[in-house]
Scaffold this active site. Sequence first.
Site, PDB file in Angstrom:
ATOM      1  CE  LYS A  36     -74.865 -25.206 -58.147  1.00 35.61           C
ATOM      2  NZ  LYS A  36     -75.856 -24.881 -58.996  1.00 35.61           N
ATOM      3  NE  ARG A 131     -76.660 -21.053 -64.887  1.00 33.58           N
ATOM      4  CZ  ARG A 131     -77.032 -21.566 -63.230  1.00 33.58           C
ATOM      5  NH1 ARG A 131     -75.879 -20.411 -62.355  1.00 33.58           N
ATOM      6  NH2 ARG A 131     -77.316 -22.334 -63.093  1.00 33.58           N
TER       7      ARG A 131
HETATM    8  C1  LIG Z   1     -77.440 -24.181 -58.165  1.00 37.90           C
HETATM    9  C2  LIG Z   1     -78.531 -24.445 -58.893  1.00 37.90           C
HETATM   10  C3  LIG Z   1     -79.455 -24.634 -58.100  1.00 37.90           C
HETATM   11  C4  LIG Z   1     -79.223 -24.229 -56.377  1.00 37.90           C
HETATM   12  O1  LIG Z   1     -79.362 -22.729 -56.480  1.00 37.90           O
HETATM   13  P1  LIG Z   1     -79.414 -22.174 -54.614  1.00 37.90           P
HETATM   14  O2  LIG Z   1     -79.224 -21.089 -54.757  1.00 37.90           O
HETATM   15  O3  LIG Z   1     -78.264 -22.992 -53.988  1.00 37.90           O
HETATM   16  O4  LIG Z   1     -81.126 -22.756 -54.403  1.00 37.90           O
HETATM   17  C5  LIG Z   1     -80.784 -25.068 -58.753  1.00 37.90           C
HETATM   18  N1  LIG Z   1     -80.741 -24.733 -60.451  1.00 37.90           N
HETATM   19  C6  LIG Z   1     -79.623 -24.611 -60.444  1.00 37.90           C
HETATM   20  C7  LIG Z   1     -79.979 -25.126 -62.003  1.00 37.90           C
HETATM   21  C8  LIG Z   1     -78.514 -24.579 -60.290  1.00 37.90           C
HETATM   22  O5  LIG Z   1     -77.855 -24.961 -60.918  1.00 37.90           O
END
Ligand SMILES: *Cc1c(COP(=O)(O)O)cnc(C)c1O
Length: 365
Positions: A36, A131
């Site tokens: 993302k 969250r």
């Molecule tokens: C963005 C996201 C991740 C990835 O997080 P990183 O810190 O980049 O590894 C994992 N799980 C969810 C639900 C996310 O929104």
Amino acid sequence: MTTPRLTIDLGKIEHNARCVVGFCRANGIDVSGVTKVTCGHPEVAKAMLRGGVGMLADSRLENIRRLRTAGIDTPFMLLRIPALSAVEAVVETVDLSLNSELVVLEALSNAAQRRDRIHDVIIMVDLGDLREGVWPDDLNALVKAASVLPGIRIVGLGTNLACFGGVVPGEDNMHRLAKLADEAEQILGRELEWISGINSSGLELIAAGKMPARVNHARIGEGILLGRETTQRKPWPDTFQDAFVIHAEVLEVIRKPSQPMGERSEDAFGGLTSFEDRGDELRALLNLGRQDIDVGGIAPCEPGAVILGASSDYLVVDVSAATGTIRVGDELTFSPNYSALLSAMTSDYVQKVVLDESKPDDRRL
Ligand SMILES: *Cc1c(COP(=O)(O)O)cnc(C)c1O
């Protein structure tokens, strides 16, 4: 080449992916690569897959569609809790989504049934980061109600930490997740495929040998792309931190005072900055601004260069102590953190240049 631009070294991303995936696999954890922050960049996604990630995960359907359109044939996980208004597109676009609301699960089930499909879901539980996720007290009731929905299959239990509240994955919350998974399995009368405990913030816990064996899935973005765990942003062993580099061009190099002259009020963004008197400085003006990148998240690669500030279109850098001579037309490079990378990837004003070892010409910049 045009500036500003972001160079993306696919070889480094592939290497980092292989490193993180190998480490996690050795600890019984399968890794999904999170794209993302790159807005679902197809070349980045392919580099992650070459590095061994088992699945791709992204927060946005637009990004996942882009990846599928680019011909990437792999299971996709939707990370962001689906909007109730988007359930049809979710079922159409992804194999698996993360969920926390019964009303959405019901709508997903109906949408899947209309397509003669079964949509896989991981139920997200909030273990304190505040969250997304169902509150633990309400998990069993949600699992029970969702288990009878014919169009969905609960394939796992997950949690997300270190994103909103900065809560660190530890033995306590991970054991709690494992215990909640046991309870969910009791209700379902079968085993869950995935206990998805962590993102990049969980790598340290694995390295410390303290991750409960039941946790078998990680969703990793930053650890692969920027080569850092995310509790203290420490470089992860044997990975590159410079797969992404920002290049901006010097427009002016002029010696000026370090303090503004004349009566002062707010700056362009409503801020009132105070300036220390450091005498005259050699100041470089660059074509990189807030419309391009989160300027608070970049660090100059040039030794001695110090970022003084930025407006929409300009970055002001003190180059008095820079080791090399800096001239108009030169490029300076900067290392982006996660936030800066996100903004640069999202900005249409930043050109993205992929460096690919199989095309050595790209390397000459
Ligand atoms: C963005 C996201 C991740 C990835 O997080 P990183 O810190 O980049 O590894 C994992 N799980 C969810 C639900 C996310 O929104």
